[in-house]
Write a protein that holds these residues in place. Sequence first.
Motif, PDB file in Angstrom:
ATOM      1  N   ALA A 134      -9.555  16.256  -6.251  1.00 18.21           N
ATOM      2  CA  ALA A 134      -9.575  15.295  -7.358  1.00 18.21           C
ATOM      3  C   ALA A 134      -9.548  13.854  -6.859  1.00 18.21           C
ATOM      4  N   GLU A 135      -9.762  13.648  -5.557  1.00 16.55           N
ATOM      5  CA  GLU A 135      -9.620  12.305  -4.985  1.00 16.55           C
ATOM      6  C   GLU A 135     -10.572  11.297  -5.637  1.00 16.55           C
ATOM      7  N   LYS A 136     -11.848  11.651  -5.778  1.00 18.17           N
ATOM      8  CA  LYS A 136     -12.841  10.708  -6.312  1.00 18.17           C
ATOM      9  C   LYS A 136     -12.601  10.411  -7.788  1.00 18.17           C
ATOM     10  N   LYS A 137     -12.225  11.430  -8.567  1.00 21.02           N
ATOM     11  CA  LYS A 137     -11.945  11.205  -9.991  1.00 21.02           C
ATOM     12  C   LYS A 137     -10.684  10.363 -10.171  1.00 21.02           C
ATOM     13  N   ALA A 138      -9.670  10.591  -9.337  1.00 22.64           N
ATOM     14  CA  ALA A 138      -8.452   9.784  -9.401  1.00 22.64           C
ATOM     15  C   ALA A 138      -8.760   8.337  -9.014  1.00 22.64           C
ATOM     16  N   LEU A 139      -9.597   8.144  -7.993  1.00 24.25           N
ATOM     17  CA  LEU A 139     -10.013   6.793  -7.591  1.00 24.25           C
ATOM     18  C   LEU A 139     -10.673   6.071  -8.758  1.00 24.25           C
ATOM     19  N   GLU A 140     -11.579   6.763  -9.424  1.00 24.63           N
ATOM     20  CA  GLU A 140     -12.291   6.180 -10.565  1.00 24.63           C
ATOM     21  C   GLU A 140     -11.326   5.810 -11.693  1.00 24.63           C
ATOM     22  N   ALA A 141     -10.392   6.715 -12.012  1.00 28.40           N
ATOM     23  CA  ALA A 141      -9.430   6.463 -13.095  1.00 28.40           C
ATOM     24  C   ALA A 141      -8.502   5.291 -12.760  1.00 28.40           C
ATOM     25  N   TRP A 194       0.851  -1.190   0.000  1.00 29.73           N
ATOM     26  CA  TRP A 194       0.000   0.000   0.000  1.00 29.73           C
ATOM     27  C   TRP A 194       0.883   1.236   0.000  1.00 29.73           C
ATOM     28  N   TYR A 195       0.605   2.149  -0.930  1.00 30.10           N
ATOM     29  CA  TYR A 195       1.339   3.407  -1.040  1.00 30.10           C
ATOM     30  C   TYR A 195       0.353   4.570  -0.943  1.00 30.10           C
ATOM     31  N   PRO A 196       0.638   5.548  -0.090  1.00 35.12           N
ATOM     32  CA  PRO A 196      -0.193   6.757  -0.105  1.00 35.12           C
ATOM     33  C   PRO A 196       0.240   7.639  -1.270  1.00 35.12           C
ATOM     34  N   VAL A 197      -0.730   8.183  -1.977  1.00 33.48           N
ATOM     35  CA  VAL A 197      -0.425   9.110  -3.072  1.00 33.48           C
ATOM     36  C   VAL A 197      -1.170  10.415  -2.843  1.00 33.48           C
ATOM     37  N   TYR A 198      -0.573  11.484  -3.323  1.00 31.84           N
ATOM     38  CA  TYR A 198      -1.141  12.815  -3.199  1.00 31.84           C
ATOM     39  C   TYR A 198      -1.852  13.129  -4.498  1.00 31.84           C
ATOM     40  N   THR A 199      -3.101  13.592  -4.384  1.00 30.17           N
ATOM     41  CA  THR A 199      -3.878  13.935  -5.572  1.00 30.17           C
ATOM     42  C   THR A 199      -3.888  15.444  -5.771  1.00 30.17           C
ATOM     43  N   ASN A 200      -4.325  15.851  -6.931  1.00 34.17           N
ATOM     44  CA  ASN A 200      -4.583  17.268  -7.152  1.00 34.17           C
ATOM     45  C   ASN A 200      -5.718  17.685  -6.214  1.00 34.17           C
ATOM     46  N   PRO A 201      -5.810  18.958  -5.857  1.00 38.43           N
ATOM     47  CA  PRO A 201      -6.875  19.391  -4.949  1.00 38.43           C
ATOM     48  C   PRO A 201      -8.265  19.009  -5.465  1.00 38.43           C
ATOM     49  N   MET A 219       0.830   8.353 -14.104  1.00 40.42           N
ATOM     50  CA  MET A 219       0.262   8.765 -15.391  1.00 40.42           C
ATOM     51  C   MET A 219      -1.264   8.827 -15.346  1.00 40.42           C
ATOM     52  N   THR A 220      -1.840   8.731 -14.167  1.00 41.88           N
ATOM     53  CA  THR A 220      -3.293   8.759 -14.007  1.00 41.88           C
ATOM     54  C   THR A 220      -3.745  10.183 -13.725  1.00 41.88           C
ATOM     55  N   LYS A 221      -4.792  10.598 -14.435  1.00 40.19           N
ATOM     56  CA  LYS A 221      -5.329  11.953 -14.250  1.00 40.19           C
ATOM     57  C   LYS A 221      -5.760  12.142 -12.796  1.00 40.19           C
ATOM     58  N   GLY A 222      -5.317  13.241 -12.204  1.00 39.09           N
ATOM     59  CA  GLY A 222      -5.678  13.558 -10.828  1.00 39.09           C
ATOM     60  C   GLY A 222      -4.607  13.208  -9.813  1.00 39.09           C
ATOM     61  N   ILE A 223      -3.648  12.360 -10.184  1.00 34.72           N
ATOM     62  CA  ILE A 223      -2.570  11.976  -9.261  1.00 34.72           C
ATOM     63  C   ILE A 223      -1.420  12.971  -9.411  1.00 34.72           C
ATOM     64  N   LYS A 262      -7.789  14.932   3.086  1.00 35.51           N
ATOM     65  CA  LYS A 262      -7.861  15.669   1.820  1.00 35.51           C
ATOM     66  C   LYS A 262      -6.605  15.446   0.973  1.00 35.51           C
ATOM     67  N   SER A 263      -6.831  15.221  -0.322  1.00 31.03           N
ATOM     68  CA  SER A 263      -5.785  15.046  -1.335  1.00 31.03           C
ATOM     69  C   SER A 263      -4.946  13.780  -1.170  1.00 31.03           C
ATOM     70  N   TYR A 264      -5.446  12.792  -0.420  1.00 35.53           N
ATOM     71  CA  TYR A 264      -4.735  11.521  -0.277  1.00 35.53           C
ATOM     72  C   TYR A 264      -5.641  10.377  -0.682  1.00 35.53           C
ATOM     73  N   LEU A 265      -5.041   9.359  -1.285  1.00 37.30           N
ATOM     74  CA  LEU A 265      -5.666   8.055  -1.418  1.00 37.30           C
ATOM     75  C   LEU A 265      -4.559   7.019  -1.404  1.00 37.30           C
ATOM     76  N   PHE A 266      -4.940   5.755  -1.353  1.00 44.43           N
ATOM     77  CA  PHE A 266      -3.963   4.670  -1.191  1.00 44.43           C
ATOM     78  C   PHE A 266      -4.085   3.703  -2.358  1.00 44.43           C
ATOM     79  N   VAL A 267      -2.935   3.285  -2.905  1.00 42.20           N
ATOM     80  CA  VAL A 267      -2.919   2.304  -3.991  1.00 42.20           C
ATOM     81  C   VAL A 267      -2.180   1.063  -3.518  1.00 42.20           C
ATOM     82  N   HIS A 268      -2.659  -0.104  -3.960  1.00 39.11           N
ATOM     83  CA  HIS A 268      -2.083  -1.398  -3.591  1.00 39.11           C
ATOM     84  C   HIS A 268      -1.451  -1.977  -4.847  1.00 39.11           C
ATOM     85  N   ILE A 269      -0.133  -1.763  -4.985  1.00 39.43           N
ATOM     86  CA  ILE A 269       0.559  -2.078  -6.238  1.00 39.43           C
ATOM     87  C   ILE A 269       1.947  -2.642  -5.952  1.00 39.43           C
TER      88      ILE A 269
END
Length: 174
Positions: A24-31, A15-22, A80-84, A63-70
């Motif tokens: 943009a968390e939900k759109k980045a999650l979707e992408a 699991w890695y925390p990533v910072y999103t654009n302000p 390369m994902t929009k919003g990240i 705010k501006s954080y989400l987690f990816v499991h990669i």
Amino acid sequence: MAGNATGKDAAALKWYPVYTNPRAEKKALEALTEKGIETYLPLQKKLKQWSDRKKWVEEPLIKSYLFVHIPLQARAEVLMTKGIARFIYFSGEVATMPDKQIEDLKLLMASALELEVTEENLLPGEKIKIKAGPLKGLTGEMIAYRSQKQLLLRLESLGCSIIVNAAAAYVNRL
């Protein structure tokens, strides 16, 4: 990169925390989800007041954080994902989150307790473990905050803390 890797592949996933654009968390999650990347965005419901109405909305807990499991090699695909915006670094290294911290965070989010996130540098207190209730088994630090006893779960690799109201009767000293 799919969500349910098993065996040898599962050990390579972190699991890695990533910072999103302000905002943009939900759109980045979707992408990221469309790319087949397992992603976690802790959301909490809040009652928002506008001049003409009130409405319950889901907002990111952090705010501006989400987690990816990669696996580590998939970082470029995430970037390369929009919003990240970027990966989070801690002590010069890409920050990782232990599976247990993500599981604990999911448990907190499912508990329906009101949570508060702060970036204040809170002083550490007594180590405790919750003995009853929906958060049973979680460990953290007890602090005094706004004249109340509250449970502090520190997510060090994010540089923030999560504060949860907890009754003293539900807490044991470690």
